[in-house]
Design a protein around this motif. Structure first.
Motif, PDB file in Angstrom:
ATOM      1  N   PRO A 163      -9.804   4.391  -1.059  1.00 28.87           N
ATOM      2  CA  PRO A 163      -8.875   4.509  -2.190  1.00 28.87           C
ATOM      3  C   PRO A 163      -8.020   5.762  -2.084  1.00 28.87           C
ATOM      4  N   LEU A 164      -6.765   5.644  -2.506  1.00 28.32           N
ATOM      5  CA  LEU A 164      -5.862   6.788  -2.524  1.00 28.32           C
ATOM      6  C   LEU A 164      -5.664   7.250  -3.962  1.00 28.32           C
ATOM      7  N   ASN A 165      -5.967   8.507  -4.237  1.00 32.92           N
ATOM      8  CA  ASN A 165      -5.659   9.047  -5.554  1.00 32.92           C
ATOM      9  C   ASN A 165      -4.345   9.835  -5.477  1.00 32.92           C
ATOM     10  N   LYS A 166      -3.968  10.435  -6.565  1.00 34.08           N
ATOM     11  CA  LYS A 166      -2.691  11.136  -6.620  1.00 34.08           C
ATOM     12  C   LYS A 166      -2.640  12.285  -5.624  1.00 34.08           C
ATOM     13  N   THR A 167      -3.743  13.013  -5.491  1.00 35.08           N
ATOM     14  CA  THR A 167      -3.792  14.139  -4.551  1.00 35.08           C
ATOM     15  C   THR A 167      -3.612  13.657  -3.121  1.00 35.08           C
ATOM     16  N   HIS A 168      -4.286  12.560  -2.775  1.00 35.71           N
ATOM     17  CA  HIS A 168      -4.145  11.989  -1.430  1.00 35.71           C
ATOM     18  C   HIS A 168      -2.690  11.644  -1.135  1.00 35.71           C
ATOM     19  N   LYS A 169      -2.043  11.002  -2.080  1.00 38.67           N
ATOM     20  CA  LYS A 169      -0.652  10.592  -1.876  1.00 38.67           C
ATOM     21  C   LYS A 169       0.266  11.787  -1.690  1.00 38.67           C
ATOM     22  N   LEU A 170       0.034  12.832  -2.458  1.00 32.13           N
ATOM     23  CA  LEU A 170       0.853  14.036  -2.318  1.00 32.13           C
ATOM     24  C   LEU A 170       0.634  14.686  -0.955  1.00 32.13           C
ATOM     25  N   LYS A 171      -0.618  14.717  -0.495  1.00 27.68           N
ATOM     26  CA  LYS A 171      -0.910  15.312   0.814  1.00 27.68           C
ATOM     27  C   LYS A 171      -0.307  14.481   1.947  1.00 27.68           C
ATOM     28  N   ARG A 172      -0.302  13.162   1.775  1.00 31.78           N
ATOM     29  CA  ARG A 172       0.320  12.303   2.789  1.00 31.78           C
ATOM     30  C   ARG A 172       1.826  12.559   2.850  1.00 31.78           C
ATOM     31  N   GLN A 173       2.452  12.742   1.691  1.00 31.14           N
ATOM     32  CA  GLN A 173       3.887  13.033   1.676  1.00 31.14           C
ATOM     33  C   GLN A 173       4.178  14.411   2.270  1.00 31.14           C
ATOM     34  N   ASP A 174       3.333  15.373   1.986  1.00 29.67           N
ATOM     35  CA  ASP A 174       3.503  16.712   2.557  1.00 29.67           C
ATOM     36  C   ASP A 174       3.365  16.663   4.074  1.00 29.67           C
ATOM     37  N   TRP A 175       2.407  15.870   4.540  1.00 33.47           N
ATOM     38  CA  TRP A 175       2.201  15.728   5.986  1.00 33.47           C
ATOM     39  C   TRP A 175       3.443  15.132   6.642  1.00 33.47           C
ATOM     40  N   PRO A 196      -5.760  13.160   4.252  1.00 36.20           N
ATOM     41  CA  PRO A 196      -6.982  12.396   3.961  1.00 36.20           C
ATOM     42  C   PRO A 196      -6.702  10.901   3.827  1.00 36.20           C
ATOM     43  N   CYS A 197      -7.710  10.101   4.155  1.00 38.35           N
ATOM     44  CA  CYS A 197      -7.656   8.650   3.924  1.00 38.35           C
ATOM     45  C   CYS A 197      -6.422   8.026   4.548  1.00 38.35           C
ATOM     46  N   SER A 198      -6.161   8.310   5.826  1.00 31.67           N
ATOM     47  CA  SER A 198      -4.907   7.854   6.434  1.00 31.67           C
ATOM     48  C   SER A 198      -5.074   7.150   7.773  1.00 31.67           C
ATOM     49  N   PRO A 199      -5.984   6.179   7.893  1.00 31.55           N
ATOM     50  CA  PRO A 199      -6.076   5.447   9.163  1.00 31.55           C
ATOM     51  C   PRO A 199      -4.807   4.665   9.480  1.00 31.55           C
ATOM     52  N   ASP A 200      -4.036   4.313   8.444  1.00 27.66           N
ATOM     53  CA  ASP A 200      -2.810   3.541   8.662  1.00 27.66           C
ATOM     54  C   ASP A 200      -1.733   4.338   9.394  1.00 27.66           C
ATOM     55  N   LEU A 201      -1.873   5.661   9.451  1.00 26.65           N
ATOM     56  CA  LEU A 201      -0.885   6.495  10.124  1.00 26.65           C
ATOM     57  C   LEU A 201      -1.218   6.742  11.588  1.00 26.65           C
ATOM     58  N   ASN A 202      -2.394   6.374  12.021  1.00 27.68           N
ATOM     59  CA  ASN A 202      -2.817   6.621  13.401  1.00 27.68           C
ATOM     60  C   ASN A 202      -2.553   5.372  14.245  1.00 27.68           C
ATOM     61  N   PRO A 203      -1.620   5.427  15.189  1.00 29.98           N
ATOM     62  CA  PRO A 203      -1.279   4.220  15.957  1.00 29.98           C
ATOM     63  C   PRO A 203      -2.401   3.702  16.839  1.00 29.98           C
TER      64      PRO A 203
END
Length: 263
Positions: free
Chosen positions: A41-53, A191-198
Motif C-alpha cells: 500500500p502507498l500512503n501519502k508519505t510514500h507518494k511524496l517520497k516517490r515524487q521527490d525521487w 519506499p514501496c516502489s517495485p514498479d520503478l525497477n525495470p
C-alpha cells in the motif's frame, strides 16, 4: 468492472439465462482473465517520497544505472500459473502439491543499458543479512563482473538496490562505500516502489519461460538451470527496452502524483 465474473458482467447489462460457456466465449473477444496485482500500500508519505525521487533523478542518464534485485523461484512456480486449454475428452495433467512450492532458489541479477549481469545463485540455506549479502556481492558481482570493467565505467556507474534490510543497513552502506559505491554512485530508492525497477520486468520474462505449460521441477538444481537457460535467451535489445523505459516511468509517477504505474 475489473475482476468481475462473467455472470456479474451479464447481470449488469440486464442479460440473464445465458450459460457460462456462452458468456465466456463472448467475453474472450473483448477481455482477458487476469489476477489482481499484489502491491504494497502507498500512503501519502510514500507518494511524496516517490515524487521527490523522480525530481532528483529526472535528468539522470539511466544507461549508466545498474538495476539490481533478487528473485525467488520455486519448484512448482507461482500459484495459479498452471492453467490452460485442453482438448475435449482429454484429462487435465496431474500436478504435484508440495508445501511452499517444493522449496526454492534465491537468484540475484542486474541489468545496465543492454547488458545482463548474472544471474547469480545465492547458496542454498543462506539467509541474506547485511554480512552475507555483502559477501555474496563480493564473490559474484564484484569478482566475476565489476572488476573486469574499465576505470571510466566504474567512475560513472550508479548502483541501484531496493530498501531491503540487508541492502539499506549501515553495515552494507559502509561496505559499499569502501568499494567506492557511495554518495551519487549509490542511488537512493523510494519506499514501496517495485514498479520503478525495470528488472522486475525481466523476472516476469524469466518466470513465464521457466513455468510455461505448467512446468514443475524435481530439484533445486533443475530449476536453477532453467533460470540460467531462460536468462541466456533474453537478448540485449530486450534489456535495452527495459532500461530505456525509465524516463517514461518517471513521468508517469509525476502524472499520477506519486501513485503506482503499470509495469
Amino acid at each position: 468492472m475489473p475482476l468481475a465474473t462473467s455472470l456479474a458482467i451479464f447481470q449488469s447489462c440486464n442479460i440473464t439465462g445465458v450459460p457460462k460457456s456462452t458468456r465466456c466465449a463472448i467475453l474472450r473477444d473483448m477481455a482477458k482473465v487476469r489476477k489482481a496485482e499484489r502491491r504494497p500500500p502507498l500512503n501519502k508519505t510514500h507518494k511524496l517520497k516517490r515524487q521527490d525521487w523522480v525530481k532528483k533523478y529526472l535528468k539522470t542518464d539511466f544507461s549508466k544505472v545498474l538495476w539490481t534485485d533478487e528473485m525467488r523461484v520455486t519448484l512448482d512456480g507461482p500459484d495459479g500459473w498452471a492453467r490452460g486449454w485442453i482438448g475435449k475428452g482429454q484429462r487435465a495433467p496431474v500436478r504435484l502439491r508440495r508445501q511452499q512450492g517444493g522449496g526454492g532458489v534465491l537468484v540475484w541479477a542486474g541489468i545496465i543499458k543492454d547488458e545482463l549481469v548474472g544471474p547469480f545463485r545465492v547458496e542454498d540455506g543462506v539467509k541474506l543479512n547485511s554480512q552475507s549479502y555483502c559477501q555474496f556481492l563480493e564473490d559474484t558481482f564484484f569478482k566475476q563482473w565489476y572488476r573486469k570493467k574499465s576505470a571510466s565505467f566504474k567512475k560513472n556507474m550508479i548502483f541501484m538496490q531496493d530498501n531491503a534490510p540487508s541492502h539499506a543497513s549501515k553495515y552494507s552502506t559502509a561496505w559499499l562505500a569502501r568499494k567506492d559505491i557511495k554518495e551519487e554512485k549509490l542511488m537512493t530508492w523510494p519506499p514501496c516502489s517495485p514498479d520503478l525497477n525495470p528488472i522486475e520486468n525481466l523476472w516476469s520474462i524469466i518466470k513465464c519461460e521457466i513455468y510455461k505449460e505448467g512446468k514443475q521441477y524435481t530439484s533445486l538444481n533443475s530449476v536453477w538451470e532453467a533460470v540460467v537457460a531462460a536468462a541466456r535467451n533474453v537478448d540485449g535489445e530486450q534489456i535495452k527496452t527495459l532500461t530505456e523505459s525509465m524516463d517514461g516511468r518517471l513521468l508517469s509517477v509525476l502524472a499520477k502524483k506519486g501513485g503506482y504505474i503499470g509495469r
